[in-house]
Design a protein around this motif. Sequence first.
Motif, PDB file in Angstrom:
ATOM      1  N   PHE A 111       0.826  -1.204   0.000  1.00  0.00           N
ATOM      2  CA  PHE A 111       0.000   0.000   0.000  1.00  0.00           C
ATOM      3  C   PHE A 111       0.858   1.251   0.000  1.00  0.00           C
ATOM      4  CE2 PHE A 111      -3.836  -2.342   1.053  1.00  0.00           C
ATOM      5  CZ  PHE A 111      -4.827  -1.520   0.542  1.00  0.00           C
ATOM      6  N   LEU A 143      -3.759  -1.153  -7.795  1.00  0.00           N
ATOM      7  CA  LEU A 143      -4.015  -1.241  -6.358  1.00  0.00           C
ATOM      8  C   LEU A 143      -5.477  -0.926  -6.061  1.00  0.00           C
ATOM      9  CD1 LEU A 143      -2.954  -1.551  -3.431  1.00  0.00           C
ATOM     10  CD2 LEU A 143      -2.410   0.895  -3.477  1.00  0.00           C
ATOM     11  N   TYR A 170      -1.745  -8.036  -6.694  1.00  0.00           N
ATOM     12  CA  TYR A 170      -0.636  -8.080  -5.749  1.00  0.00           C
ATOM     13  C   TYR A 170      -0.714  -9.354  -4.913  1.00  0.00           C
ATOM     14  CZ  TYR A 170       0.252  -3.279  -7.122  1.00  0.00           C
ATOM     15  OH  TYR A 170       0.531  -2.147  -7.857  1.00  0.00           O
TER      16      TYR A 170
END
Length: 236
Positions: free
Chosen positions: A41, A177, A191
């Motif tokens: 993150f 993301l 991810y």
Amino acid sequence: MQTNEASQESEIKQVIRSLCMMNNRFMNFMLDDNKEAAQVFLRVILEDDKIKVRNVRIQSFIQNIYGHSSQLDILAQDSEGRYFNVEVQRSDEGAPARRARFYSSILDTHFLQPSKLYEELPDTYVIFITENDVLRDNLPLYNIRRRIDENAKCFEDGSHIIYVNSQRRDDTALGKLMQDLYCTEPKNLHYQEFAERMEFLKYSKEGEEKMTDVIEEYAARKAEAAAKTNYKKSRG
């Protein structure tokens, strides 16, 4: 025919498997003591592959004896001593500018010990990941820092506020993301650090047991819905 118990267990599994990281509680489970996931993150949002997360905690309560206390969704610290508070906000009302300002200030008051100099105050980052583009300029990310009006230079006090617009889900690292935040299946995540954790939480008995509060919330909603139905029936 399924028994009531088996039917309820099946529904609970469906609820758990429908969750994504934009659900605040599920995000907490995904990042709780998960340094690798928290690191992804922060590295992507801050565009800094050198960030090394030292520890990460969820639902950190910070007591303020003189005023409003706060419960931070996610609080991480890196190897350089910087602190990162990540908040997931699905409601626009949950991400006002003054809330970000307050969270930034409460981090400062909490992490500067009485014997320390002001120069030892750690850098802090308050990161709001919002479901909608609350700042309404159609940017994927908003870096907010103090500046000097007369010369437009940054005022380097070490505080950072960042708004991330989760609606911008393109093929950039940040966009991928954001795609992962809405993904419900581990196999579809970009991810791997998220995929392993989601697989554990959704498809293992131990993972399901960890999410007892999600299950309790589901049961409470079911009970509330049943009560409303019964009330309507009693009213004719």
